[in-house]
Design an enzyme around this catalytic site. Structure first.
Site, PDB file in Angstrom:
ATOM      1  N   THR A  16      12.156  -0.910  -2.914  1.00 12.32           N
ATOM      2  CA  THR A  16      13.420   0.079  -2.629  1.00 12.32           C
ATOM      3  C   THR A  16      13.311   0.655  -1.074  1.00 12.32           C
ATOM      4  O   THR A  16      14.185   1.485  -0.838  1.00 12.32           O
ATOM      5  CB  THR A  16      13.247   1.490  -3.402  1.00 12.32           C
ATOM      6  N   SER A 141      -2.987  -7.317   3.916  1.00 10.38           N
ATOM      7  CA  SER A 141      -3.172  -6.235   5.313  1.00 10.38           C
ATOM      8  C   SER A 141      -4.165  -6.565   5.882  1.00 10.38           C
ATOM      9  O   SER A 141      -5.327  -7.501   5.549  1.00 10.38           O
ATOM     10  CB  SER A 141      -3.288  -4.867   4.723  1.00 10.38           C
ATOM     11  N   TYR A 154      -8.646   0.941  -0.459  1.00  9.40           N
ATOM     12  CA  TYR A 154      -7.312  -0.008  -0.047  1.00  9.40           C
ATOM     13  C   TYR A 154      -7.897  -1.153   0.383  1.00  9.40           C
ATOM     14  O   TYR A 154      -7.396  -2.146   0.055  1.00  9.40           O
ATOM     15  CB  TYR A 154      -6.645   0.868   1.056  1.00  9.40           C
TER      16      TYR A 154
HETATM   17  N1  LIG Z   1       3.422  -0.160   6.092  1.00  5.49           N
HETATM   18  C1  LIG Z   1       2.250  -0.705   6.666  1.00  5.49           C
HETATM   19  O1  LIG Z   1       2.009  -0.516   8.001  1.00  5.49           O
HETATM   20  C2  LIG Z   1       1.776  -1.811   5.970  1.00  5.49           C
HETATM   21  C3  LIG Z   1       0.837  -2.539   6.762  1.00  5.49           C
HETATM   22  C4  LIG Z   1       0.070  -3.647   5.975  1.00  5.49           C
HETATM   23  C5  LIG Z   1       0.356  -3.871   4.698  1.00  5.49           C
HETATM   24  N2  LIG Z   1       1.197  -3.165   3.901  1.00  5.49           N
HETATM   25  C6  LIG Z   1       1.618  -3.405   2.667  1.00  5.49           C
HETATM   26  O2  LIG Z   1       2.758  -3.696   2.463  1.00  5.49           O
HETATM   27  C7  LIG Z   1       3.347  -3.256   1.143  1.00  5.49           C
HETATM   28  C8  LIG Z   1       4.472  -2.376   1.178  1.00  5.49           C
HETATM   29  O3  LIG Z   1       4.026  -1.431   2.080  1.00  5.49           O
HETATM   30  P1  LIG Z   1       5.093  -0.148   2.426  1.00  5.49           P
HETATM   31  O4  LIG Z   1       4.608   0.723   3.461  1.00  5.49           O
HETATM   32  O5  LIG Z   1       6.529  -1.069   2.950  1.00  5.49           O
HETATM   33  O6  LIG Z   1       5.362   0.614   1.058  1.00  5.49           O
HETATM   34  P2  LIG Z   1       6.180   2.021   0.928  1.00  5.49           P
HETATM   35  O7  LIG Z   1       7.162   2.382   1.794  1.00  5.49           O
HETATM   36  O8  LIG Z   1       5.097   2.903   0.495  1.00  5.49           O
HETATM   37  O9  LIG Z   1       7.138   1.539  -0.290  1.00  5.49           O
HETATM   38  C9  LIG Z   1       6.429   1.547  -1.606  1.00  5.49           C
HETATM   39  C10 LIG Z   1       7.538   0.896  -2.695  1.00  5.49           C
HETATM   40  O10 LIG Z   1       7.006   0.734  -3.650  1.00  5.49           O
HETATM   41  C11 LIG Z   1       7.617   1.339  -4.958  1.00  5.49           C
HETATM   42  N3  LIG Z   1       6.669   1.835  -5.925  1.00  5.49           N
HETATM   43  C12 LIG Z   1       5.674   2.636  -5.736  1.00  5.49           C
HETATM   44  N4  LIG Z   1       5.027   2.872  -6.938  1.00  5.49           N
HETATM   45  C13 LIG Z   1       5.407   1.929  -7.704  1.00  5.49           C
HETATM   46  C14 LIG Z   1       5.233   1.343  -9.104  1.00  5.49           C
HETATM   47  N5  LIG Z   1       4.258   1.793  -9.815  1.00  5.49           N
HETATM   48  N6  LIG Z   1       6.176   0.482  -9.783  1.00  5.49           N
HETATM   49  C15 LIG Z   1       7.116  -0.124  -9.067  1.00  5.49           C
HETATM   50  N7  LIG Z   1       7.322   0.309  -7.560  1.00  5.49           N
HETATM   51  C16 LIG Z   1       6.481   1.106  -7.154  1.00  5.49           C
HETATM   52  C17 LIG Z   1       8.454   2.509  -4.178  1.00  5.49           C
HETATM   53  O11 LIG Z   1       9.501   2.885  -4.684  1.00  5.49           O
HETATM   54  P3  LIG Z   1       9.370   4.272  -6.083  1.00  5.49           P
HETATM   55  O12 LIG Z   1       8.590   5.502  -5.355  1.00  5.49           O
HETATM   56  O13 LIG Z   1      10.835   4.611  -6.224  1.00  5.49           O
HETATM   57  O14 LIG Z   1       8.707   3.797  -7.125  1.00  5.49           O
HETATM   58  C18 LIG Z   1       8.712   1.815  -2.959  1.00  5.49           C
HETATM   59  O15 LIG Z   1       9.887   1.100  -3.105  1.00  5.49           O
HETATM   60  C19 LIG Z   1       2.114  -2.728   0.485  1.00  5.49           C
HETATM   61  O16 LIG Z   1       1.436  -3.639  -0.341  1.00  5.49           O
HETATM   62  C20 LIG Z   1       1.213  -2.401   1.583  1.00  5.49           C
HETATM   63  O17 LIG Z   1      -0.123  -2.058   1.268  1.00  5.49           O
HETATM   64  C21 LIG Z   1       1.874  -2.027   4.492  1.00  5.49           C
END
Ligand SMILES: NC(=O)c1ccc[n+]([C@@H]2O[C@H](COP(=O)([O-])OP(=O)(O)OC[C@H]3O[C@@H](n4cnc5c(N)ncnc54)[C@H](OP(=O)(O)O)[C@@H]3O)[C@@H](O)[C@H]2O)c1
Length: 264
Positions: A16, A141, A154
């Protein structure tokens, strides 16, 4: 390169917002019918509406389900029985003193970041292998390779995903199904933008703020800016394509050169 994935169905967990939403949009642009997932039904509906504006005419399936339980996984299977492309994007992260992380918190990181992806793979991989085509990916990551002292739980979960990915790739050997992980580096999502502004003066414009953040707090990045979610999505869409048929069992980096290593 023309990527045409018409007729395929994908599930992108946690889509989302952030990287998941960018992956959903990227796959939809390639013609995929995309399951958009989050826990909150209104937020899922809102995201589908936004995505539909971004990629008009694409086919979306709202999947308002908590995918971290067996019951949730079963509900997903009812809504989307034949997933061809499974993108395990969902992941939680947060800093914590290593000596203070409780057993419960360790388990939560394993349950949410690793076991939910394993469950969904177990659910959808057999159908993919039967049909002779499929794509499974795990969004890992840089923390999978360089364990952050302030996020051991993590890092552990992301390292585990690399093993899970490699293992399921072996399970799918010779079937036409590929299994890979994508090592994302520091990415420009809402949560990360807030984090940057905790460390850099709020009055500074975004480009300047992120440059200061990278210079002072992420000097090892060769990109010296945050990665845009679409840049992660490009790799995921490529790995989902027919053109990527010979890439399996791999861990592909989209980390802006953050990890100071040649492999992976
Ligand atoms: N951001 C970074 O810099 C970064 C770097 C390296 C890797 N990553 C990885 O990339 C991935 C995405 O990261 P992001 O930062 O884009 O995430 P984010 O912005 O925190 O988004 C999390 C998403 O997951 C949903 N969600 C959370 N808990 C859930 C559950 N139990 N069941 C279903 N949906 C759920 C949330 O929606 P709701 O809250 O509505 O459920 C939201 O759509 C992760 O695996 C993260 O570890 C991120």
């Amino acid at each position: 390169m023309q990527i045409d994935l018409k007729g395929r169905t994908a599930l992108v967990t946690g889509s989302t917002q952030g990287i998941g939403a960018a992956i959903a949009a990227g796959l939809a642009r390639a013609g995929v019918r995309v399951g958009v997932n989050g826990r909150n039904p209104e937020r899922v509906e809102r995201s589908v509406a936004e995505l539909d504006q971004e990629v008009p005419g694409a086919s979306w399936v709202p999947v308002p389900v908590d995918v971290t339980t067996q019951e949730g996984a079963d509900r997903v299977a009812e809504m989307l029985p034949d997933v061809d492309i499974l993108i395990n994007n969902l992941g939680v992260f947060g800093a914590a003193d290593p000596l203070e992380i409780s057993d419960e918190e360790w388990r939560r990181y394993f349950e949410v970041n690793v076991l939910s992806a394993v469950r969904l793979t177990r659910l959808f991989l057999p159908g993919m292998t039967e049909r002779g085509w499929g794509r499974v990916q795990y969004i890992a990551s840089d923390s999978a390779i360089v364990t952050p002292a302030e996020m051991i739980h993590y890092g552990m979960s992301k390292t585990a995903l690399l093993a899970v990915s490699r293992g399921f790739a072996k399970q799918a050997a010779g079937t036409g199904v590929t299994v890979n992980s994508v090592i994302a580096g520091p990415t420009h999502t809402g949560g990360v933008e807030d984090f940057v502004y905790e460390l850099v003066d709020r009055g500074v414009p975004w480009d300047e703020a992120q440059r200061a953040f990278m210079r002072e707090h992420r000097p090892q990045s060769l990109l010296q800016r945050l990665i845009e979610p679409e840049e992660i999505a490009h790799m995921v869409v490529y790995l989902s394509s027919d053109q990527a048929s010979a890439t399996t069992g791999g861990a592909l980096r989209v980390d802006g050169g953050y990890v100071d290593s040649i492999l992976p």
